[in-house]
Structure formats: structure tokens, C-alpha cells
Design an enzyme around this catalytic site. Sequence first.
Site, PDB file in Angstrom:
ATOM      1  N   LYS A   1       0.101 -14.949 -11.582  1.00 18.19           N
ATOM      2  CA  LYS A   1      -1.246 -13.908 -11.833  1.00 18.19           C
ATOM      3  C   LYS A   1      -2.473 -14.659 -12.017  1.00 18.19           C
ATOM      4  O   LYS A   1      -4.087 -14.511 -11.050  1.00 18.19           O
ATOM      5  CB  LYS A   1      -1.641 -12.904 -12.309  1.00 18.19           C
ATOM      6  CG  LYS A   1      -0.453 -11.638 -11.461  1.00 18.19           C
ATOM      7  CD  LYS A   1      -1.128 -11.222 -10.505  1.00 18.19           C
ATOM      8  CE  LYS A   1      -0.225  -9.904  -9.746  1.00 18.19           C
ATOM      9  NZ  LYS A   1      -0.636  -9.842  -8.415  1.00 18.19           N
TER      10      LYS A   1
ATOM     11  N   TYR B   1       5.035 -14.103 -14.266  1.00 18.93           N
ATOM     12  CA  TYR B   1       4.526 -13.427 -13.281  1.00 18.93           C
ATOM     13  C   TYR B   1       2.974 -13.490 -14.053  1.00 18.93           C
ATOM     14  O   TYR B   1       2.105 -14.102 -13.003  1.00 18.93           O
ATOM     15  CB  TYR B   1       4.981 -11.838 -14.189  1.00 18.93           C
ATOM     16  CG  TYR B   1       3.884 -11.036 -13.206  1.00 18.93           C
ATOM     17  CD1 TYR B   1       3.511 -10.590 -12.568  1.00 18.93           C
ATOM     18  CD2 TYR B   1       2.718 -10.308 -14.710  1.00 18.93           C
ATOM     19  CE1 TYR B   1       2.818  -9.558 -11.515  1.00 18.93           C
ATOM     20  CE2 TYR B   1       1.459  -9.398 -14.116  1.00 18.93           C
ATOM     21  CZ  TYR B   1       1.450  -8.783 -12.703  1.00 18.93           C
ATOM     22  OH  TYR B   1       1.304  -7.557 -12.474  1.00 18.93           O
TER      23      TYR B   1
ATOM     24  N   ALA C   1       1.023  -0.652   0.123  1.00 16.01           N
ATOM     25  CA  ALA C   1       0.048   0.103   0.317  1.00 16.01           C
ATOM     26  C   ALA C   1       0.504   1.183   0.026  1.00 16.01           C
ATOM     27  O   ALA C   1       0.411   2.084  -0.241  1.00 16.01           O
ATOM     28  CB  ALA C   1      -1.183  -0.104   1.362  1.00 16.01           C
TER      29      ALA C   1
END
Length: 255
Positions: free
Chosen positions: A164, A160, A15
Site C-alpha cells: 500500500k 500488505y 466492486a
Amino acid sequence: MAIDLSGKAALVTGAGGGIGRAIAVKLASAGASVALNYLNSREAAEEAVAAIRANGGTAVAIQADVSKAEEAARLVEEAERAFGRPVDLLINNAGHLVQRLPNEEMTEELYGRVMDVNLKSAVFVTKAVIPGMKAAGGGCIVNMTSVAAHNGGGPGASIYAASKAAVLAYTKGLAKELAASGIRVNSISPGFIGNTAFHATFTPAAAREATIQSIPMRREGTPEDVAGVALFLVSDLSAYLTGETIEVNGGMYMR
């Protein structure tokens, strides 16, 4: 209908900026107390916390490397201690391409880093919040996947994309596992989202413009576009939604 998350404790991983920061700010604006996790971007995370507090919200920044199981557990412990209650809302946003590399040049070290930050982090942060959510009678978990999970990603991004895709499948399995405990699990699949470190690092200007022109809405997304969907998924507006993935891509990929 105004969404009110007052009395809820939220944890957003990754974040320090971009999508994670936007989600943290959005949840705080709806009344949630928010723990912002970061790895290296301490100053940015603290600035986000300061902005939330300046608007009357409650937030803390917690450093942890969520690609490590013990750090993920510590993160959740610190978040629960900070707010004096279990985590009600978890956003597994931490993720990274790390490096574009053809599969013929792939190393075991890079493979591990990509899978750990994108999949392992979600698995072990989730593991740490489940007991508290069960004790509280429920909760919401949102995992961050990617359009790459559907189309294989760009050049040098096959691992990647695979990580995902694993997050997407993990979301479905976890939703089945936790539904009886009142815990909903969904995922968000962003497309081309601007104003993020991801594209600033890995996408050349020419490729960026070409991608934008291929998007039916003719613009790149913003972190706030993703944050709005996250807010929906942790609210009662999505009370009968679990195991689903929402595409946020301006029409570049339609299922």
C-alpha cells in the site's frame, strides 16, 4: 453544487462489495456509466448492477482477475466496448491482505499474491486505460492505499503495508507522468472501515472495539464515507488536485 458525471464512463475494480460497491453506486448516482469489476463475487456484483439500474443508472458487471496483466487489459477492453467510449474515470480499488503472517514465515508465493493484487493490479489496469484517456483529452484515476502505508499495519501485515505504501508512491509518480495529458491521479487512504470483508475476515471483535475507541470520532468508517471522497476526486471540484492522498480515518491518523 451538484456533481454531474453524465456522459462519463467509470471503471471500479474490486466492486463486488464493500468500498468498491459503494463507490460504484455513488458514481452511478451522479450520472456516470459504471463497470463493476469482480473476481469471485458474481452474485453480489450483479445485485449491485441491478440496484444501479433500478435507480435509473447504467452499469455492467465484468469478471476479471486484475492481478494478471492480460486480464486487466481484457477488463478495460470489455468496459470500453460496453459503453462505446474510453474509460474516463478509473478507481483502482482491488486489494487484499490475503493472510496475516509474520515476516519470518513469509513465502515467496504469499508475497507475490499480496503485491500482485494491491500494486500490480493498479499498474496494469491503469496502463490499459491511459491510451483512451489521452485520446479523450483527459481523465481521472483514483488509487486505493491504506493507513497501513503510514503505520505499517497490524500484526502479520508488513507486506500488505509495504504494497500500500508502494501504491501511494506510484500515485505521485503517475500524477507527474500524466499531468500534461490532462489526467489527474490521486489516492484515498482509508482507516478502519466497517462493513467490509477485510475486517470481517481479519479483525477479531475485541480488536475492532479497541480500535474504534482509539479513533477521535469514536466510530468506524463506512464504505459510503470513502465513496464520497472518491466522487470528489473524480469531479471538477478537485480540478487542481493531483498526486495527493486523502486520509479517510476519523482522525486516527493525522498528517
